[in-house]
Design an enzyme around this catalytic site. Structure first.
Site, short mmCIF file in Angstrom:
data_model
loop_
_atom_site.label_atom_id
_atom_site.label_comp_id
_atom_site.label_asym_id
_atom_site.label_seq_id
_atom_site.Cartn_x
_atom_site.Cartn_y
_atom_site.Cartn_z
NE ARG A 233 -4.28 -1.21 -0.16
CZ ARG A 233 -4.45 -2.16 -1.07
NH1 ARG A 233 -3.44 -2.45 -1.88
NH2 ARG A 233 -5.58 -2.82 -1.16
CD GLU A 262 -2.22 4.16 -5.72
OE1 GLU A 262 -3.30 3.72 -6.19
OE2 GLU A 262 -1.37 3.42 -5.23
CG HIS A 281 -2.77 0.24 -7.21
ND1 HIS A 281 -3.10 0.94 -6.08
CD2 HIS A 281 -2.90 -1.09 -6.87
CE1 HIS A 281 -3.42 0.10 -5.10
NE2 HIS A 281 -3.30 -1.12 -5.56
#
Length: 321
Positions: A233, A262, A281
Site C-alpha cells: 500500500r 494515487e 497500481h
C-alpha cells in the site's frame, strides 16, 4: 434459514454470486439491496453480509455475526470503532492474489538487478550503448532479499526468490506460512536486517502501525546499491523521503506499483528519476481468475458459517488485517 446480504454498490458479479450461493447452499437466503436505505432494512435481521457495513446500518443489525470483506487491504474507514467493538467476525480474501502480484514483484526485481531502466532509456534514444547501465549488476544467486510481509503474496515471492538462489529474510508480526529456506523474523528485527538486503520488498497492508513506516531513517539503513520495491500500500511509505534517498544516492532505485497519492501527479519528480520503474497500481489488472477465487473463498466461509466451523482469514479488526 441463514440470511446473507450483498451490500451495495452492486457490481455485475454480486447478483450472480447471490444466485450461486443460494443454489450451492440452499440454507441461505441472499438479499441484494440496491440502495443504502434498502441495505439498512435488510441488515436488521441478517446473519451475515458481504461488503462494507456503514455505522448507521451496523447500529440496527440485530443478528450480524459474520462480515466478508471483499478486499485484503480496504480503504481507510472500512474499520471503525463501532465495528471493531462489535462481536461480528470479519474475514478478508488475503491469499487470492499471491501469484499475480509476486510475478509483478519479480518483474521489478529482475529488471532492476540487470539495469533494465537504463537500457530502456537508451532504446528510446535509439542509442546502441553497452555502457548504458549506471548501477552495479546484482547476481541473484549471491543476493539477499528482505520481504516485509510474508503472507499470501510475500510467501510466494519468497519461494520464487529462493528458486533463484537468493538468501531470503522475512518480516511478519503474524506468520502464517512455513517457507523452506526462509528465516522469518518479528517486526522488531526490521531495522537490524535492512543493511543486509540487496532488495527490500514491501507487501504490507496499510494499518495504523504501518502508515509511513518506510521513511528517511529506514532508507538510510539500506545499502547504497539496494532497491526498494513496494506492491503493498502506498501510504506505508513517505514518497518524498524515497525520492530524496534515490536522488542523493542513499539507495540505488525502486520499483513501485503503489503510491502515497494515487494517481501520482504528473509533475512529481519521481517520474523522471533514473533507475526507477513505476506501474499504476496494476499488479492484478487483467488477472481473470481473481473474481472466482474471491467467490470460492466466500462460498467456503459460507459453508463453514452454516456448519459452525472456524472461518478462514479472520481479521484482527483493531489492526485492520
Amino acid at each position: 434459514m441463514i440470511k446473507f446480504v450483498m451490500m451495495p454498490p452492486q457490481d455485475e458479479l454480486q447478483p450472480q454470486w447471490a444466485r450461486r450461493l443460494e443454489q450451492t447452499l440452499p440454507q441461505y437466503r441472499v438479499a441484494v439491496p440496491q440502495t443504502g436505505d434498502e441495505a439498512r432494512q435488510e441488515l436488521v435481521d441478517a446473519d451475515a453480509a458481504y461488503g462494507w457495513v456503514p455505522p448507521e446500518a451496523l447500529a440496527t443489525a440485530q443478528k450480524l455475526r459474520w462480515l466478508q470483506n471483499p478486499q485484503a487491504g480496504p480503504a481507510p474507514g472500512y474499520y471503525y470503532k463501532a465495528l471493531i467493538d462489535h462481536p461480528v467476525v470479519v474475514c478478508n480474501p488475503r491469499g487470492i492474489y499471491f501469484d499475480h502480484i509476486s510475478h509483478h514483484i519479480m518483474m521489478f526485481l529482475l529488471a532492476l538487478s540487470r539495469g533494465l531502466p537504463y537500457y530502456v532509456e537508451a532504446q528510446k534514444q535509439r542509442r546502441w550503448d553497452k555502457e548504458a547501465r549506471q548501477s552495479p549488476y546484482i547476481y541473484l544467486a549471491e543476493a539477499t532479499v528482505l520481504i516485509a510481509g510474508v503472507g499470501g503474496i510475500g510467501h510466494e515471492t519468497a519461494r520464487l526468490c529462493t528458486a533463484f538462489g537468493m538468501t531470503v529474510f522475512g518480516i511478519d508480526p503474524r506468520p502464517e506460512y512455513e517457507i523452506p529456506g526462509v528465516e522469518v523474523h518479528p517486526s522488531a528485527d526490521l531495522d537490524a536486517l535492512l543493511p543486509r538486503a540487496d532488495f527490500v520488498i514491501s507487501t504490507t497492508p496499510h494499518t495504523p502501525e504501518t502508515e509511513g513506516m518506510w521513511h528517511a531513517e529506514r532508507f538510510r539503513l539500506m545499502k547504497p546499491t539496494a532497491y526498494f520495491i513496494n506492491v503493498g500500500r502506498g501510504k506505508t511509505m513517505k514518497l518524498d523521503d524515497l525520492v530524496e534517498a534515490i536522488e542523493s544516492g542513499v539507495i540505488a532505485g525502486c520499483g513501485l506499483d503503489v503510491f502515497e497519492v494515487e494517481p501520482l501527479p504528473p509533475e512529481h519528480r519521481l517520474w523522471t528519476l533514473p533507475n526507477v520503474l513505476l506501474t499504476p497500481h496494476v499488479a492484478i489488472r487483467d488477472a481473470e481468475n481473481i473474481a472466482e477465487r474471491r467467490f470460492e473463498l466466500l462460498i467456503d466461509n459460507a459453508r463453514r458459517f452454516a456448519a459452525g466451523e472456524p472461518l478462514h482469514n479472520i481479521v484482527n479488526k483493531a489492526a485492520w488485517y
